[in-house]
Design a protein around this motif. Structure first.
Motif, PDB file in Angstrom:
ATOM      1  N   TRP A   3       0.732  -1.078  -0.136  1.00 44.55           N
ATOM      2  CA  TRP A   3      -0.188   0.227  -0.103  1.00 44.55           C
ATOM      3  C   TRP A   3       1.041   1.439  -0.157  1.00 44.55           C
ATOM      4  O   TRP A   3       1.929   1.261   1.099  1.00 44.55           O
ATOM      5  CB  TRP A   3      -0.759   0.456   1.022  1.00 44.55           C
ATOM      6  CG  TRP A   3      -2.028   1.115   1.567  1.00 44.55           C
ATOM      7  CD1 TRP A   3      -2.970   1.584  -0.256  1.00 44.55           C
ATOM      8  CD2 TRP A   3      -3.010   1.396   2.547  1.00 44.55           C
ATOM      9  NE1 TRP A   3      -3.283   1.780   0.572  1.00 44.55           N
ATOM     10  CE2 TRP A   3      -3.589   2.004   1.924  1.00 44.55           C
ATOM     11  CE3 TRP A   3      -2.445   1.528   3.462  1.00 44.55           C
ATOM     12  CZ2 TRP A   3      -3.954   2.938   2.783  1.00 44.55           C
ATOM     13  CZ3 TRP A   3      -3.597   2.572   4.692  1.00 44.55           C
ATOM     14  CH2 TRP A   3      -4.210   2.846   4.182  1.00 44.55           C
ATOM     15  N   PRO A   4       0.363   1.835  -0.909  1.00 48.55           N
ATOM     16  CA  PRO A   4       2.113   3.037  -1.035  1.00 48.55           C
ATOM     17  C   PRO A   4       2.425   4.504   0.053  1.00 48.55           C
ATOM     18  O   PRO A   4       2.709   4.663   0.016  1.00 48.55           O
ATOM     19  CB  PRO A   4       1.681   4.083  -2.686  1.00 48.55           C
ATOM     20  CG  PRO A   4       0.823   2.782  -2.950  1.00 48.55           C
ATOM     21  CD  PRO A   4       0.240   1.653  -2.355  1.00 48.55           C
ATOM     22  N   PRO A   5       1.371   4.724   0.311  1.00 47.05           N
ATOM     23  CA  PRO A   5       1.136   5.593   1.803  1.00 47.05           C
ATOM     24  C   PRO A   5       1.785   4.811   2.871  1.00 47.05           C
ATOM     25  O   PRO A   5       2.220   5.790   3.425  1.00 47.05           O
ATOM     26  CB  PRO A   5      -0.670   5.773   1.681  1.00 47.05           C
ATOM     27  CG  PRO A   5      -0.651   5.967   0.995  1.00 47.05           C
ATOM     28  CD  PRO A   5      -0.836   4.051   0.346  1.00 47.05           C
ATOM     29  N   VAL A   6       1.406   3.660   2.826  1.00 47.20           N
ATOM     30  CA  VAL A   6       2.469   2.874   4.487  1.00 47.20           C
ATOM     31  C   VAL A   6       3.975   2.920   3.475  1.00 47.20           C
ATOM     32  O   VAL A   6       4.772   2.489   4.820  1.00 47.20           O
ATOM     33  CB  VAL A   6       2.004   1.757   4.830  1.00 47.20           C
ATOM     34  CG1 VAL A   6       2.363   0.762   5.000  1.00 47.20           C
ATOM     35  CG2 VAL A   6       0.086   1.805   4.849  1.00 47.20           C
ATOM     36  N   TYR A   7       4.003   2.060   2.951  1.00 45.46           N
ATOM     37  CA  TYR A   7       5.469   2.498   2.463  1.00 45.46           C
ATOM     38  C   TYR A   7       6.352   2.922   2.270  1.00 45.46           C
ATOM     39  O   TYR A   7       7.502   3.508   2.755  1.00 45.46           O
ATOM     40  CB  TYR A   7       5.458   1.737   0.253  1.00 45.46           C
ATOM     41  CG  TYR A   7       7.052   1.277   0.222  1.00 45.46           C
ATOM     42  CD1 TYR A   7       7.126   0.595  -0.025  1.00 45.46           C
ATOM     43  CD2 TYR A   7       7.422   2.357  -0.211  1.00 45.46           C
ATOM     44  CE1 TYR A   7       8.159   0.452   0.006  1.00 45.46           C
ATOM     45  CE2 TYR A   7       8.665   2.069  -0.287  1.00 45.46           C
ATOM     46  CZ  TYR A   7       9.310   1.240  -0.747  1.00 45.46           C
ATOM     47  OH  TYR A   7      10.657   0.256  -1.023  1.00 45.46           O
ATOM     48  N   ALA A   8       5.724   4.544   2.256  1.00 39.93           N
ATOM     49  CA  ALA A   8       6.432   5.695   1.791  1.00 39.93           C
ATOM     50  C   ALA A   8       6.239   5.968   3.123  1.00 39.93           C
ATOM     51  O   ALA A   8       7.369   6.772   3.891  1.00 39.93           O
ATOM     52  CB  ALA A   8       5.292   6.797   1.567  1.00 39.93           C
TER      53      ALA A   8
END
Length: 217
Positions: free
Chosen positions: A158-163
């Motif tokens: 999930w991109p927001p979590v990865y960021a």
């Protein structure tokens, strides 16, 4: 403050990891317990049901996987931190679980080739300074056809979590050698293991890997 930061940068990565885990040993079980209940989803049980024969757990820490191994398995554990190892030895004694628990480095395992039927590594490749070297060592000590079982937190799908993981990692890599976006699976394949099963859970944060060392042609 500047002198401390400079000293941390100059410290050997393996020595830093030993120091970090020695400091955390007394509180580690309390700190990790909540996260394991919420995120691992039975991950240590998953490892235990697949482990068999002569089992080596690399970076065994405080021995949290010990209760989940088959009763007929022959358990050996290696751990860099003497303080963590002392907790693991006490846990084994409390469980009445015979286990050969030794101090040692995952990147230089003190065992001959083909010594184990199963090698396990749980929540540790994220902090081992050279995970590719550690995986090469795990492969070396496995018998042909032997099992590699990994459980770790990895970069989220999930991109927001990865960021967020990436941002936190800017600090933790310097202070504790902790990686949040590292993913062992490509290294497992590069090391020549045959991947049997993989599973990602909790928005891709947790990954389980079951692989085998190829046998003779």
């Amino acid at each position: 403050m500047g002198d401390t930061a400079k000293a941390n940068r100059q410290e050997d990565p393996t020595a830093r990891q030993r120091r970090v885990w020695d400091r955390m040993a007394d509180s580690y079980d309390r700190q990790i317990g909540f996260a394991e209940r919420r995120l691992l989803g039975g991950g240590r049980e998953w490892l235990g049901t697949r482990a068999q024969g002569r089992v080596l757990e690399v970076a065994i820490g405080t021995g949290r996987s010990l209760p989940h191994y088959p009763t007929d398995a022959d358990i050996t554990g290696i751990e860099l931190s003497p303080a963590m190892l002392a907790v693991a030895r006490q846990r084994a004694a409390d469980l009445g679980r015979p286990a050969d628990l030794r101090e040692g480095d995952a990147e230089r395992l003190p065992f001959p080739e083909a010594s184990f039927d199963t090698v396990v590594c749980a929540l540790s490749l994220c902090t081992i300074p050279d995970p590719a070297a550690a995986l090469d060592e795990m492969k070396r000590v496995l018998v042909p056809g032997g099992r590699l079982l990994l459980l770790d937190h990895v970069g989220s799908t999930w991109p927001p979590v990865y960021a967020l993981q990436w941002l936190v990692e800017r600090i933790t890599m310097r202070t504790a050698g902790e990686h949040f976006t590292r993913r062992p699976l490509p290294l497992v394949r590069a090391a020549g293991f045959r991947v049997v099963e993989t599973e990602r859970l909790k928005a891709g944060l947790i990954e389980r890997v079951h692989a085998t060392k190829p046998g003779p042609a």
